[in-house]
Design a protein around this motif. Sequence first.
Motif, PDB file in Angstrom:
ATOM      1  N   UNK A  23     -27.399 -17.796 -18.471  1.00 17.09           N
ATOM      2  CA  UNK A  23     -27.522 -17.297 -17.114  1.00 17.09           C
ATOM      3  C   UNK A  23     -26.334 -16.448 -16.747  1.00 17.09           C
ATOM      4  N   UNK A  24     -26.277 -16.035 -15.504  1.00 16.15           N
ATOM      5  CA  UNK A  24     -25.200 -15.176 -15.034  1.00 16.15           C
ATOM      6  C   UNK A  24     -24.665 -15.729 -13.729  1.00 16.15           C
ATOM      7  N   UNK A  25     -23.362 -15.987 -13.692  1.00 13.47           N
ATOM      8  CA  UNK A  25     -22.689 -16.420 -12.467  1.00 13.47           C
ATOM      9  C   UNK A  25     -21.685 -15.363 -12.061  1.00 13.47           C
ATOM     10  N   UNK A  26     -21.458 -15.248 -10.754  1.00 11.67           N
ATOM     11  CA  UNK A  26     -20.585 -14.201 -10.239  1.00 11.67           C
ATOM     12  C   UNK A  26     -19.389 -14.790  -9.495  1.00 11.67           C
ATOM     13  N   UNK A  27     -18.251 -14.126  -9.684  1.00 11.49           N
ATOM     14  CA  UNK A  27     -17.094 -14.298  -8.811  1.00 11.49           C
ATOM     15  C   UNK A  27     -16.867 -12.959  -8.143  1.00 11.49           C
ATOM     16  N   UNK A  28     -17.031 -12.905  -6.835  1.00 15.06           N
ATOM     17  CA  UNK A  28     -16.842 -11.660  -6.080  1.00 15.06           C
ATOM     18  C   UNK A  28     -15.566 -11.785  -5.260  1.00 15.06           C
ATOM     19  N   UNK A  29     -14.680 -10.806  -5.413  1.00 20.81           N
ATOM     20  CA  UNK A  29     -13.431 -10.764  -4.652  1.00 20.81           C
ATOM     21  C   UNK A  29     -13.454  -9.488  -3.821  1.00 20.81           C
ATOM     22  N   UNK A  30     -13.288  -9.617  -2.503  1.00 18.71           N
ATOM     23  CA  UNK A  30     -13.411  -8.440  -1.647  1.00 18.71           C
ATOM     24  C   UNK A  30     -12.456  -8.532  -0.466  1.00 18.71           C
ATOM     25  N   UNK A  31     -12.359  -7.414   0.254  1.00 15.22           N
ATOM     26  CA  UNK A  31     -11.543  -7.316   1.475  1.00 15.22           C
ATOM     27  C   UNK A  31     -10.097  -7.748   1.247  1.00 15.22           C
ATOM     28  N   UNK A  32      -9.534  -7.271   0.126  1.00 19.59           N
ATOM     29  CA  UNK A  32      -8.128  -7.550  -0.148  1.00 19.59           C
ATOM     30  C   UNK A  32      -7.858  -8.944  -0.661  1.00 19.59           C
ATOM     31  N   UNK A  33      -8.874  -9.629  -1.153  1.00 13.60           N
ATOM     32  CA  UNK A  33      -8.683 -10.972  -1.685  1.00 13.60           C
ATOM     33  C   UNK A  33      -7.948 -10.963  -3.016  1.00 13.60           C
ATOM     34  N   UNK A  34      -7.297 -12.075  -3.312  1.00 14.91           N
ATOM     35  CA  UNK A  34      -6.588 -12.244  -4.581  1.00 14.91           C
ATOM     36  C   UNK A  34      -6.898 -13.617  -5.150  1.00 14.91           C
ATOM     37  N   UNK A  35      -7.203 -13.653  -6.454  1.00  8.68           N
ATOM     38  CA  UNK A  35      -7.399 -14.917  -7.158  1.00  8.68           C
ATOM     39  C   UNK A  35      -6.299 -15.043  -8.194  1.00  8.68           C
ATOM     40  N   UNK A  36      -5.506 -16.098  -8.096  1.00  9.83           N
ATOM     41  CA  UNK A  36      -4.413 -16.359  -9.040  1.00  9.83           C
ATOM     42  C   UNK A  36      -4.858 -17.428 -10.038  1.00  9.83           C
ATOM     43  N   UNK A  37      -4.895 -17.060 -11.307  1.00  7.05           N
ATOM     44  CA  UNK A  37      -5.241 -18.005 -12.369  1.00  7.05           C
ATOM     45  C   UNK A  37      -3.966 -18.526 -13.015  1.00  7.05           C
ATOM     46  N   UNK A  38      -3.718 -19.817 -12.924  1.00  6.58           N
ATOM     47  CA  UNK A  38      -2.588 -20.409 -13.640  1.00  6.58           C
ATOM     48  C   UNK A  38      -2.945 -20.720 -15.088  1.00  6.58           C
ATOM     49  N   UNK A  39      -4.228 -20.941 -15.365  1.00  2.00           N
ATOM     50  CA  UNK A  39      -4.707 -21.109 -16.732  1.00  2.00           C
ATOM     51  C   UNK A  39      -5.822 -20.104 -16.961  1.00  2.00           C
ATOM     52  N   UNK A  40      -5.966 -19.669 -18.216  1.00  2.00           N
ATOM     53  CA  UNK A  40      -6.946 -18.625 -18.467  1.00  2.00           C
ATOM     54  C   UNK A  40      -7.592 -18.834 -19.821  1.00  2.00           C
ATOM     55  N   UNK A  41      -8.916 -18.790 -19.842  1.00  2.00           N
ATOM     56  CA  UNK A  41      -9.681 -18.784 -21.082  1.00  2.00           C
ATOM     57  C   UNK A  41     -10.861 -17.858 -20.874  1.00  2.00           C
ATOM     58  N   UNK A  42     -10.810 -16.677 -21.485  1.00  2.00           N
ATOM     59  CA  UNK A  42     -11.914 -15.728 -21.336  1.00  2.00           C
ATOM     60  C   UNK A  42     -13.198 -16.309 -21.910  1.00  2.00           C
ATOM     61  N   UNK A  43     -13.074 -17.105 -22.987  1.00  2.00           N
ATOM     62  CA  UNK A  43     -14.264 -17.700 -23.600  1.00  2.00           C
ATOM     63  C   UNK A  43     -14.994 -18.595 -22.616  1.00  2.00           C
ATOM     64  N   UNK A  44     -14.240 -19.473 -21.937  1.00  2.00           N
ATOM     65  CA  UNK A  44     -14.866 -20.460 -21.071  1.00  2.00           C
ATOM     66  C   UNK A  44     -15.266 -19.876 -19.720  1.00  2.00           C
TER      67      UNK A  44
END
Length: 274
Positions: A23-44
């Motif tokens: 399936x497909x899930x979305x994360x939408x960031x708009x209007x000057x929003x910022x998401x800070x990732x302290x951990x990152x896994x592109x695979x997951x």
Amino acid sequence: MTVDGGTLNVNGQLGVSWNGGPGTNYLVVKNGGTVNYNQWSANQSFGQPQNAGNRGILNLADNASHIVINGNQTASFNYLVTNGNFLAYGGLGTITYNYNPALNKSTVSAVAPVDPFTPIFDLQPSNTIVGLNASATLHAHVSNVPVNYGWLFNNVPLADGGGVSGSHTANLTIASVTSTNVGNYICVATNQAHADHFTSSTTASLSADSFNLYPVITINGIQNSTYAVQYATSLTPPVTWTTLATVTLGGPSQQVVDTATPLAITRFYRIVQQ
């Protein structure tokens, strides 16, 4: 999931594609929003590459929105952009990204679709290193449309004053750089006639060289003679003298640097012939 302005700090992992099946899930960031990732896994998080059936998509809806990731994660970004996991303006714009080694952060940004009204930077601000208390100027320029400029420092809009000038021009100047001025700078250009058309520059990093001040004790004496450089922390009796260095002069003069004295420490010195 939509981040509409503000900042979302993800201390663990935000599994955009963790939906238990294809399936497909979305994360939408708009209007000057910022998401800070302290951990990152592109695979997951985005289904790259072995879990491509679970497809996560990040959509940066405007060029004032970003995701910021700890460490240098840019090696995975080419795949995510090429395969449509990272979108700008819903796929109409362009994704850009950079790694800032000073902050050890990777930043993903969006560039607006190019049309006759969208400002295009022909000069981007570049990373600058200056000496403490020296002046620094960051340059940006848009030539395709008349624009109003605005500068941000660590995502906070700047105003003139306190040694800062040119905050609403193409050239931002800081009169005397201190540690409080070290960080990331972005220039935002807004079309003067079409305020809904704007774009931001790539992130530029301003750093100041650090330095230390140490006492230097000069021994003027007799060549081949031996001298002890001693210090005391107080001249109030009884005075205790501690030997810092013992030096045999190879010439008429020699210097000893006391590197164990931060600026908060006071020492008194004397030279004793042995």
